[in-house]
Design an enzyme around this catalytic site. Structure first.
Site, short mmCIF file in Angstrom:
data_model
loop_
_atom_site.label_atom_id
_atom_site.label_comp_id
_atom_site.label_asym_id
_atom_site.label_seq_id
_atom_site.Cartn_x
_atom_site.Cartn_y
_atom_site.Cartn_z
N ASP A 51 18.30 25.58 53.48
CA ASP A 51 19.61 26.20 53.23
C ASP A 51 19.50 27.64 52.74
OD1 ASP A 51 20.77 23.82 53.97
OD2 ASP A 51 21.41 23.25 51.94
N GLU A 104 58.96 58.60 42.51
CA GLU A 104 59.08 58.10 41.14
C GLU A 104 60.18 57.06 41.07
OE1 GLU A 104 57.70 56.89 38.69
OE2 GLU A 104 56.97 58.76 37.80
N HIS A 136 23.81 28.36 51.66
CA HIS A 136 25.06 27.76 52.12
C HIS A 136 25.06 26.30 51.68
CE1 HIS A 136 23.33 25.51 55.63
NE2 HIS A 136 22.44 26.50 55.61
N ASP A 147 56.26 58.07 47.39
CA ASP A 147 56.44 57.76 45.97
C ASP A 147 57.21 58.91 45.36
OD1 ASP A 147 56.34 57.11 43.32
OD2 ASP A 147 54.24 56.51 43.32
N ASP A 200 24.87 42.44 40.97
CA ASP A 200 25.38 41.24 41.66
C ASP A 200 25.34 41.39 43.17
OD1 ASP A 200 25.91 40.14 39.19
OD2 ASP A 200 28.09 40.39 39.31
N GLY A 245 52.24 58.42 39.03
CA GLY A 245 52.56 59.56 38.20
C GLY A 245 52.41 59.31 36.72
N ASP A 246 52.64 58.07 36.27
CA ASP A 246 52.47 57.72 34.86
C ASP A 246 51.09 57.13 34.60
OD1 ASP A 246 52.72 55.29 36.11
OD2 ASP A 246 54.38 54.56 34.88
#
Length: 518
Positions: free
Chosen positions: A507, A237, A482, A235, A454, A315-316
């Site tokens: 199930d 830039e 399931h 990278d 969760d 970078g930003d």
């Protein structure tokens, strides 16, 4: 055209002589053992005349004599903080100290300390030209093994990142430098930008050549990109480069999906850069590009480096990438190939690996299991992830290794409650089984309270009279079920088709078995 490179032959010969004198075994140690002082990556680079000016890791010391802090954690219960160091000079992270401090609550990593004397410490990145304030990574999302010990990596799930805009010794302008990081080829995306390296000091895009950082992911900025990635790129830039022309010039480089990946970049700042990668568990490095810096568009030859350090972001402050980080360094000067090869050998000697099963086929935290359906129709089907979703699939001794790995889960103490359990993907470290809108998915843990809830399930006696049923921690009247081969959290009767009472008890009952991929 002849490329001019900084002279490093004298220090290269000195380094080779050092290797010959001590022997490669003495230089890199042995897998699973404590490494002798003076043999770790920053010692190797220093011996080659390109010393580390930044060294970051959540897993181990990077100097043989280092016995200090690796990172700091902050717990949610009281905002208390604790520094996590190494177990002995040159050793591995004291994960037990983290576990004791964070027990009964959750922790995030607030500082990743620089192991050099320059104090180039990384803290959560401030807002930039793109993206707001970055969050710290969860401290317990990525348990792995190194040197035969359990340690924690840093798992980035988007909008997480670290930065130091006021550094010491990092290359600026056209000064030469090298860097590496150990990451993973199983946790990535195509967003910008999972980087480690040199960036702007004002969190903005200041133009071509103002960055010099390793990128790892599947964002193909310049065509062609061969295969499906993820790839190591530079990278620099306004572009992720695989060569001086941008796109890949190496048709054989289709990406690196090893569980642990060594990614390397070096740049002399004027007219040369090189990209390398390797399997961090075995073997050597492969050079993916070595040659001229880009000249069209302009701005990259010479470079305009600014000397900030970033991790997990662009970078930003572009901060939508995901990835994993275990260790990385930046050097002063252009490292020799010999030094980089010795560093790779040292990394391999660490023995990075997924957490070892401690009691296969049980629900003990740390064990690896598979979960088999018990409904009469489906007793050859197992819970597995597939394209980030979670389904049941037939798995047998003749199944592919992919199917077997996808159908194996590491049991973790419940991310939201220690008396329950969470299930981490065996082949995607840091990704967990979690429900969203009642359906189950495999997703990277982001450290949030809702994700933890969760992804937490509480075992009970099987509703059909045998086996085990798993109640959702935050919806306790709903159980893993399931239905049409897809996984849901389902109640016994309700408005959704997957809540149907017919076959519900069977199930939601599962047989906990030995794992298909131990």
């Amino acid at each position: 055209m002849i490329l001019l490179r900084p002279a490093h032959w004298k220090r290269k010969l000195l380094f080779v002589a050092t290797v010959a004198a001590v022997g490669i075994a003495g230089l890199v140690g042995m897998p699973g053992r404590s490494l002798a002082a003076g043999t770790l990556p920053c010692d190797i680079y220093a011996s080659a005349g390109t010393p580390c000016v930044a060294a970051h890791s959540t897993t181990r010391a990077l100097f043989g004599s280092y016995g200090g802090r690796l990172y700091q954690v902050r717990r949610a219960s009281d905002n208390g903080t604790r520094d996590i160091g190494v177990v002995g000079a040159g050793g591995y992270a004291d994960a037990a100290a983290q576990d004791a401090f964070c027990g009964g609550t959750t922790c995030v990593i607030t500082v990743i300390y620089d192991q050099t004397s320059r104090h180039n410490d990384l803290t959560p990145a401030p807002p930039g030209g793109v993206g707001g304030q970055d969050a710290p990574v969860p401290a317990d999302a990525l348990p792995i093994t190194a040197g035969g010990r359990t340690v924690y990596g840093a798992s980035f799930s988007g909008h997480m990142g670290y930065r130091d805009n006021s550094t010491s010794g990092i290359a600026t302008g056209s000064q030469p430098e090298g860097m590496y990081m150990v990451t993973t080829g199983t946790h990535y995306n195509s967003s910008c930008c999972f980087d480690y390296g040199n960036a702007e000091t004002n969190n903005l895009d200041n133009g071509n050549g103002h960055m010099d950082a390793i990128y790892f992911g599947t964002l193909c900025w310049f065509s062609p990109c061969h295969g499906s990635g993820p790839w190591v790129m530079a990278d620099l830039e306004n572009g992720l480069f695989q060569s001086n022309t941008g796109g890949s010039q190496n048709t054989g480089y289709t990406g690196n999906r090893n569980p642990f990946v060594t990614a390397m970049l070096k740049n002399n700042g004027t007219n040369y850069f090189a990209i390398k990668d390797g399997n961090a568990q075995s073997g050597g490095l492969s050079t993916r590009y070595s040659g001229a810096l880009p000249t069209s568009p302009s701005g990259y030859s010479p470079m305009h480096k600014e000397g900030a350090i970033i991790l997990g972001i662009g970078g930003d402050n572009s901060n939508t990438a995901i990835g994993s980080f275990y260790e990385g360094v930046m050097t002063s000067g252009l490292p020799s190939d010999a030094a980089e090869n010795a560093v790779q050998a040292n990394i391999v000697s660490v023995g990075y690996g997924a957490p070892s099963p401690v009691a296969a086929g049980t629900l003990n935290p740390g064990s690896t299991i598979s979960l088999r359906a018990t409904t009469a129709c489906c007793t050859t089907r197992y819970i597995r992830h597939q394209n980030d979703g979670v389904v049941t699939s037939e798995i047998s001794s003749g199944s592919s290794s992919l199917d077997k790995n996808d159908g194996s889960w590491i049991v973790r103490r419940g991310l939201a409650n220690n008396s329950c359990v969470s299930f981490e993907s065996r082949n995607y470290p840091g990704d967990f089984l979690r429900h969203f809108d009642y359906q189950l998915y495999r997703q990277p843990m982001d450290g949030s309270a809702i994700f933890r809830a969760d992804a937490t399930f509480c075992p009970q006696a099987g509703k059909s009279g045998s086996g085990t049923s798993f109640a959702s921690y935050n919806y306790p009247d709903r159980f893993l079920r399931h239905y049409n081969d897809t996984l849901y959290i389902a109640s016994n009767g309700g408005s959704h088709a997957f809540d149907a009472s017919a076959n519900w008890a069977a199930d939601v009952t599962w047989a906990v078995t030995a794992p298909w991929a131990p």
